[in-house]
Scaffold this motif. Structure first.
Motif, PDB file in Angstrom:
ATOM      1  N   ALA A  73       0.830  -1.206   0.000  1.00 21.92           N
ATOM      2  CA  ALA A  73       0.000   0.000   0.000  1.00 21.92           C
ATOM      3  C   ALA A  73       0.860   1.251   0.000  1.00 21.92           C
ATOM      4  O   ALA A  73       0.537   2.252  -0.654  1.00 21.92           O
ATOM      5  CB  ALA A  73      -0.934  -0.015   1.209  1.00 21.92           C
ATOM      6  N   PHE A 182     -13.838  -3.823  -4.712  1.00 21.15           N
ATOM      7  CA  PHE A 182     -12.412  -3.567  -4.941  1.00 21.15           C
ATOM      8  C   PHE A 182     -11.819  -4.587  -5.922  1.00 21.15           C
ATOM      9  O   PHE A 182     -10.851  -5.296  -5.604  1.00 21.15           O
ATOM     10  CB  PHE A 182     -11.625  -3.598  -3.628  1.00 21.15           C
ATOM     11  CG  PHE A 182     -11.901  -2.447  -2.717  1.00 21.15           C
ATOM     12  CD1 PHE A 182     -11.100  -1.319  -2.716  1.00 21.15           C
ATOM     13  CD2 PHE A 182     -12.983  -2.481  -1.854  1.00 21.15           C
ATOM     14  CE1 PHE A 182     -11.354  -0.251  -1.878  1.00 21.15           C
ATOM     15  CE2 PHE A 182     -13.256  -1.425  -1.008  1.00 21.15           C
ATOM     16  CZ  PHE A 182     -12.444  -0.298  -1.025  1.00 21.15           C
ATOM     17  N   LEU A 185      -8.007  -4.947  -6.553  1.00 18.22           N
ATOM     18  CA  LEU A 185      -7.141  -5.507  -5.513  1.00 18.22           C
ATOM     19  C   LEU A 185      -7.027  -7.021  -5.611  1.00 18.22           C
ATOM     20  O   LEU A 185      -6.289  -7.631  -4.832  1.00 18.22           O
ATOM     21  CB  LEU A 185      -7.670  -5.130  -4.118  1.00 18.22           C
ATOM     22  CG  LEU A 185      -7.342  -3.741  -3.591  1.00 18.22           C
ATOM     23  CD1 LEU A 185      -7.890  -3.569  -2.179  1.00 18.22           C
ATOM     24  CD2 LEU A 185      -5.845  -3.459  -3.603  1.00 18.22           C
ATOM     25  N   ARG A 399     -13.351   3.392  -9.640  1.00 15.55           N
ATOM     26  CA  ARG A 399     -12.236   2.447  -9.513  1.00 15.55           C
ATOM     27  C   ARG A 399     -12.520   1.355  -8.485  1.00 15.55           C
ATOM     28  O   ARG A 399     -12.412   0.166  -8.789  1.00 15.55           O
ATOM     29  CB  ARG A 399     -10.962   3.207  -9.139  1.00 15.55           C
ATOM     30  CG  ARG A 399      -9.750   2.306  -8.943  1.00 15.55           C
ATOM     31  CD  ARG A 399      -8.538   3.104  -8.481  1.00 15.55           C
ATOM     32  NE  ARG A 399      -7.452   2.225  -8.089  1.00 15.55           N
ATOM     33  CZ  ARG A 399      -6.409   1.929  -8.846  1.00 15.55           C
ATOM     34  NH1 ARG A 399      -6.298   2.450 -10.051  1.00 15.55           N
ATOM     35  NH2 ARG A 399      -5.464   1.120  -8.412  1.00 15.55           N
ATOM     36  N   VAL A 400     -12.882   1.745  -7.258  1.00 18.08           N
ATOM     37  CA  VAL A 400     -12.959   0.761  -6.178  1.00 18.08           C
ATOM     38  C   VAL A 400     -14.264  -0.022  -6.199  1.00 18.08           C
ATOM     39  O   VAL A 400     -14.325  -1.139  -5.671  1.00 18.08           O
ATOM     40  CB  VAL A 400     -12.759   1.428  -4.803  1.00 18.08           C
ATOM     41  CG1 VAL A 400     -11.449   2.182  -4.747  1.00 18.08           C
ATOM     42  CG2 VAL A 400     -13.920   2.349  -4.450  1.00 18.08           C
ATOM     43  N   ALA A 452      -8.275   6.851  -3.774  1.00 18.09           N
ATOM     44  CA  ALA A 452      -8.502   5.462  -4.179  1.00 18.09           C
ATOM     45  C   ALA A 452      -7.447   4.548  -3.570  1.00 18.09           C
ATOM     46  O   ALA A 452      -7.757   3.471  -3.044  1.00 18.09           O
ATOM     47  CB  ALA A 452      -8.493   5.350  -5.702  1.00 18.09           C
ATOM     48  N   PHE A 453      -6.179   4.956  -3.630  1.00 26.31           N
ATOM     49  CA  PHE A 453      -5.124   4.153  -3.034  1.00 26.31           C
ATOM     50  C   PHE A 453      -5.302   4.060  -1.522  1.00 26.31           C
ATOM     51  O   PHE A 453      -4.980   3.033  -0.909  1.00 26.31           O
ATOM     52  CB  PHE A 453      -3.755   4.747  -3.373  1.00 26.31           C
ATOM     53  CG  PHE A 453      -3.386   4.635  -4.825  1.00 26.31           C
ATOM     54  CD1 PHE A 453      -3.445   3.426  -5.485  1.00 26.31           C
ATOM     55  CD2 PHE A 453      -2.980   5.748  -5.547  1.00 26.31           C
ATOM     56  CE1 PHE A 453      -3.107   3.311  -6.822  1.00 26.31           C
ATOM     57  CE2 PHE A 453      -2.634   5.649  -6.884  1.00 26.31           C
ATOM     58  CZ  PHE A 453      -2.704   4.428  -7.523  1.00 26.31           C
ATOM     59  N   GLU A 456      -7.997   1.565  -0.871  1.00 21.88           N
ATOM     60  CA  GLU A 456      -7.460   0.225  -1.107  1.00 21.88           C
ATOM     61  C   GLU A 456      -6.541  -0.200   0.035  1.00 21.88           C
ATOM     62  O   GLU A 456      -6.510  -1.379   0.412  1.00 21.88           O
ATOM     63  CB  GLU A 456      -6.736   0.192  -2.448  1.00 21.88           C
ATOM     64  CG  GLU A 456      -7.700   0.293  -3.631  1.00 21.88           C
ATOM     65  CD  GLU A 456      -7.012   0.461  -4.963  1.00 21.88           C
ATOM     66  OE1 GLU A 456      -7.724   0.412  -5.990  1.00 21.88           O
ATOM     67  OE2 GLU A 456      -5.782   0.632  -4.988  1.00 21.88           O
ATOM     68  N   LYS A 459      -8.761  -1.304   2.791  1.00 21.08           N
ATOM     69  CA  LYS A 459      -9.326  -2.618   2.474  1.00 21.08           C
ATOM     70  C   LYS A 459      -8.308  -3.719   2.738  1.00 21.08           C
ATOM     71  O   LYS A 459      -8.657  -4.790   3.292  1.00 21.08           O
ATOM     72  CB  LYS A 459      -9.770  -2.645   1.009  1.00 21.08           C
ATOM     73  CG  LYS A 459     -10.380  -3.972   0.572  1.00 21.08           C
ATOM     74  CD  LYS A 459     -11.669  -4.277   1.327  1.00 21.08           C
ATOM     75  CE  LYS A 459     -12.303  -5.568   0.819  1.00 21.08           C
ATOM     76  NZ  LYS A 459     -13.561  -5.880   1.553  1.00 21.08           N
ATOM     77  N   LEU A 460      -7.060  -3.506   2.360  1.00 20.47           N
ATOM     78  CA  LEU A 460      -6.019  -4.489   2.650  1.00 20.47           C
ATOM     79  C   LEU A 460      -5.825  -4.656   4.152  1.00 20.47           C
ATOM     80  O   LEU A 460      -5.589  -5.773   4.634  1.00 20.47           O
ATOM     81  CB  LEU A 460      -4.702  -4.070   1.992  1.00 20.47           C
ATOM     82  CG  LEU A 460      -4.637  -4.155   0.464  1.00 20.47           C
ATOM     83  CD1 LEU A 460      -3.320  -3.581  -0.042  1.00 20.47           C
ATOM     84  CD2 LEU A 460      -4.802  -5.589  -0.012  1.00 20.47           C
TER      85      LEU A 460
END
Length: 643
Positions: A73, A182, A185, A399-400, A452-453, A456, A459-460
């Protein structure tokens, strides 16, 4: 247990190494984008972080999966700012205005140059900092760059922290309540787990066969680049060659080519995306062709509206004529963002006790002050920030949630004020025009996708049981390391080779030209007298209304096949991937329709393999470009495969 010190050292070392490699491969040798760019196949899933993820998988006995998730990330943010995603487009723009004809006292740009805040650019007209940047062969004048880099870094860090606070406020709603998918990912998660469909990832036959497709395609085409006697493999058809008669030739508009093009990477992305999104992407792209046909029959093909084609930014409003496709898409983006915020309104209730809310408000205040420092009036600066955050959230959602290959916020904030208020010296002061132009850094680079990153990353963290604090620390460290290493290595490269050489002989033609656009933007906005462009404004309303209709139909009818995100992407950006979206949709529809969920699980690694295979080929040809060491002679692997 995650070791903070070890994680931090790995993040910094890999980011610094990436910054060095990005300059050599992307900027000098003209190889493929490996640290990110602004086109779909280059930044959607950046190559270097994925490569490091595979490398770290070899050390999984010593590096827990949560620690590797934090490292990934952090690199996804830090590495992407070091190269073409930011530095190669941002830094040349700060010196272009001070060099050559742009800085001539007799030129139309000179009066604006005198209005620049002293801290904003390094040196004055034709200063040593500007001349050296273009002509090269001199050390970096760090004394001239120190103040501008500090001022712009405050903006970048402030924007990152503000968007981080906003992402934290929406985290529970989007990740835990709505359970957004996502899709982008999927590959990083598989590489973190090391397993796909119950098998070790690099022993899964479907995954390996998927890798074969891009390996053959880009292996042969890469060899053809170095050995022209070997023919390339074409993967697309330009339909313009078949549409030669009136009125059908209008389907392949000059400013919007009609090309059926297939990329293994984008086919894989389309397969992972929700089936309604991939379907809608190619359907609504074909609908734009129907719009061109109707426009031609109405005799409006040459109608370009009142303002944009004559006195503003044409680079993010293509095609420039009626039916104004980008205006339709932007209207839809605004509705998607506003609907997403309305749906998440309960996440903000009682949030006055949440430190993230106060961090967001403080961040907005700091950014507001910064916009005024570059010359924007208070109200316009504030509205520009709000508009940017609205569009940024919309692109994040695409995106997600939709799995669409969004790489940046393709919007210049200034054009909304120019459309609504007109342009010219009677409307805006020169300092305001300058502010509009340099806010284009939000649209010409990838920093608009930072939220967005960040989502993500959260989410990770949820997926691999990492505390949010550890993930936030990693992402912030990645940003700071990326900015510092990017500044150093990019400027060293610029002053060593010179922008002229990098543009004409290296791999930076597009990136170094961006600096000219800043000059065009502020002079056109400040000098061109034009009335408000009501036609485009009403098209924005129409695009937003149609998007709202699609949202309503999805709310009311469970089997409604068309997705509002597909309309926005297909209308505004469908040329990037409509062929790949069609192929991905066909493959997924057939798999689910006739094989069911079990077949989908078995087939999915094949498409993940196609995505990974193209990334691996980017890294392979980057290594070839670096080892050959010939300026501008690398195989750059086009963002859409050639036809």
């Amino acid at each position: 247990m995650i070791s903070t010190i070890r994680t931090s050292v790995i993040i910094v070392v890999l980011t610094v190494l990436s910054a060095y490699l990005a300059q050599q491969v992307e900027f000098v040798y003209g190889g493929p984008y490996i640290a990110g760019g602004v086109f779909p196949s280059t930044l959607v899933i950046p190559a270097l972080p994925i490569g490091f993820l595979v490398l770290l998988l070899l050390f999984k006995r010593w590096l827990p999966v949560g620690e590797r998730a934090v490292i990934y990330a952090a690199l996804a943010i830090g590495v992407t700012v070091t190269g073409s995603g930011l530095m190669h487009r941002f830094l040349p723009g700060l010196v272009t205005v001070s060099y050559g004809g742009f800085a001539s006292p007799k030129g139309k740009y000179y009066p604006y140059l005198l209005q620049f805040p002293e801290w904003m650019i390094p040196g004055g007209p034709n200063s040593a900092a500007a001349v050296g940047a273009f002509e090269g062969d001199m050390p970096v004048p760090w004394d001239a760059w120190a103040t501008p880099l500090m001022g712009w870094s405050l903006f970048f860090v402030g924007l990152f922290m503000t968007s981080l606070c906003l992402a934290w406020l929406l985290r529970t709603r989007w990740i835990e309540t709505e359970r957004l998918a996502f899709p982008l990912l999927d590959l990083p998660i598989v590489l973190l787990d090391g397993v796909a469909d119950g098998q070790a990832i690099f022993r899964n036959r479907a995954f390996l066969w998927g890798m074969v497709v891009p390996a053959l395609l880009f292996g042969i085409n890469g060899l053809s680049h170095y050995y022209p006697a070997l023919a390339k493999i074409g993967t697309g058809v330009d339909l313009q060659h078949f549409l030669l008669e009136e009125p059908w030739k209008a389907l392949a508009d000059f400013e919007s080519p009609f090309v059926f093009n297939v990329s293994p990477f984008l086919v894989g992305i389309s397969f992972l995306a929700p089936v309604e999104v991939s379907l809608s992407t190619w359907v609504f792209y074909l609908f734009t062709r129907f719009q061109f046909l109707v426009t031609d029959l109405m005799g409006l093909t040459e109608y370009r509206g009142n303002f944009l084609p004559n006195g503003g930014s044409v680079w993010l409003d293509w095609p420039m004529h009626f039916p104004f496709l980008m205006s339709q898409a932007r209207g839809g983006l605004m509705v998607i963002a506003l609907f997403s915020l309305w749906s998440a309104r309960k996440a903000f209730q009682g949030s006055w006790r949440n430190p993230a809310l106060w961090g967001f408000l403080v961040g907005i205040g700091g950014l507001w002050i910064w916009t005024m420092a570059i010359g924007l009036p208070p109200l316009i600066g504030f509205l520009a920030l709000i508009l940017f955050l609205i569009f940024s959230l919309a692109f994040v959602r695409l995106r997600v949630d939709g799995g669409l290959p969004m790489t940046q916020v393709y919007v210049l904030m200034g054009i909304f004020f120019l459309m609504a208020m007109g342009s010219g010296p009677q409307v805006f002061a020169q300092t305001t025009a300058i502010g509009f132009a340099f806010l284009a850094v939000l649209g010409y680079t990838t920093i608009g996708l930072w939220p967005a990153f960040q989502f993500e990353g959260f989410k990770l963290a949820e997926r691999f049981n990492v505390t949010p604090g550890k993930m936030i620390w990693g992402m912030c460290l990645g940003l700071l390391a990326g900015l510092a290493a990017g500044y150093y290595f990019a400027l060293e490269t610029i002053y060593d080779h010179g922008i002229f050489a990098l543009q004409e002989q290296g791999g930076a033609r597009v990136e170094t030209r961006i600096g000219r656009y800043y000059s065009y933007l502020f002079t056109l906005a400040g000098d061109t007298e034009a009335a408000p462009d009501w036609e485009r404004l009403w098209v924005h309303v129409g695009g937003g209304a149609f998007t709202g209709f699609l949202i309503l139909m999805r709310q009311r009818f469970l089997r409604w096949p068309f997705h509002p995100m597909g309309f926005v992407f297909g209308t505004g950006f469908g040329w990037m991937m409509w062929g790949s979206a069609f192929m991905g949709w066909v493959c997924k529809w057939l798999t689910v329709r006739y094989g069911g969920a079990s077949t989908y699980r078995r087939v999915r690694p094949f498409f993940l393999g196609m995505i990974f295979g193209e990334i691996a080929m980017r890294l392979f040809w980057a290594g070839v470009a670096y080892t050959k060491g010939e300026m501008g002679m690398g195989y750059d692997m086009p963002f859409m495969t050639e036809y």
